[in-house]
Scaffold this motif. Sequence first.
Motif, mmCIF file in Angstrom:
data_model
loop_
_atom_site.group_PDB
_atom_site.id
_atom_site.type_symbol
_atom_site.label_atom_id
_atom_site.label_comp_id
_atom_site.label_asym_id
_atom_site.label_seq_id
_atom_site.Cartn_x
_atom_site.Cartn_y
_atom_site.Cartn_z
ATOM 1 N N GLU A 62 114.495 61.904 29.585
ATOM 2 C CA GLU A 62 114.428 60.916 30.659
ATOM 3 C C GLU A 62 115.633 61.076 31.569
ATOM 4 O OE1 GLU A 62 114.088 57.094 28.749
ATOM 5 O OE2 GLU A 62 111.985 57.450 28.227
ATOM 6 N N PHE A 63 115.364 61.041 32.850
ATOM 7 C CA PHE A 63 116.387 61.010 33.879
ATOM 8 C C PHE A 63 116.216 59.682 34.614
ATOM 9 C CE2 PHE A 63 115.293 65.422 33.052
ATOM 10 C CZ PHE A 63 116.542 65.982 32.814
ATOM 11 N N ARG A 64 117.166 59.299 35.410
ATOM 12 C CA ARG A 64 117.059 58.018 36.113
ATOM 13 C C ARG A 64 115.898 58.003 37.100
ATOM 14 N NH1 ARG A 64 119.545 54.093 33.221
ATOM 15 N NH2 ARG A 64 121.652 54.749 32.664
ATOM 16 N N ASP A 65 115.463 59.193 37.569
ATOM 17 C CA ASP A 65 114.414 59.241 38.585
ATOM 18 C C ASP A 65 113.125 59.923 38.136
ATOM 19 O OD1 ASP A 65 115.473 61.793 38.439
ATOM 20 O OD2 ASP A 65 115.490 62.119 40.600
ATOM 21 N N ARG A 66 113.084 60.423 36.893
ATOM 22 C CA ARG A 66 111.873 61.090 36.415
ATOM 23 C C ARG A 66 111.955 61.329 34.919
ATOM 24 N NH1 ARG A 66 112.031 67.257 36.702
ATOM 25 N NH2 ARG A 66 114.235 67.718 36.768
#
Length: 121
Positions: A62-66
């Motif tokens: 998980e990334f903050r945008d995707r």
Amino acid sequence: MLEKFALDDKFARFCDHWRPKTVARLNGQELKLVKVKGEFPWHHHETEDELFLVWKGAIRIEFRDRVVALGPGEALVVPRGVEHRPVAEEEAEILLFEPAGVLNTGNITDETFTAPMGATI
């Protein structure tokens, strides 16, 4: 040392989650094996890139945008400085490639998740 090793044999030697074990060193890099299950804390590695390669099971990074889903045989490089969080709904077996001496929790220290340095198998 010139000895071959089998990943399945190495993974069978431990059962703890989120505790990487170094199995090989080369050119200043370490190959680490880790079993994962659940959510790891959000973190980043200030000066190191990190490669996740799924051996068995499935994870998502998980990334903050995707979110990037990975299954067996799939890999992802997380560039240095990028905040991320690995998550595995069920137990998965992962290979990590990173420079020697990298703290698994990067910029944070966590009583549950920060692994002792230097564990080998």
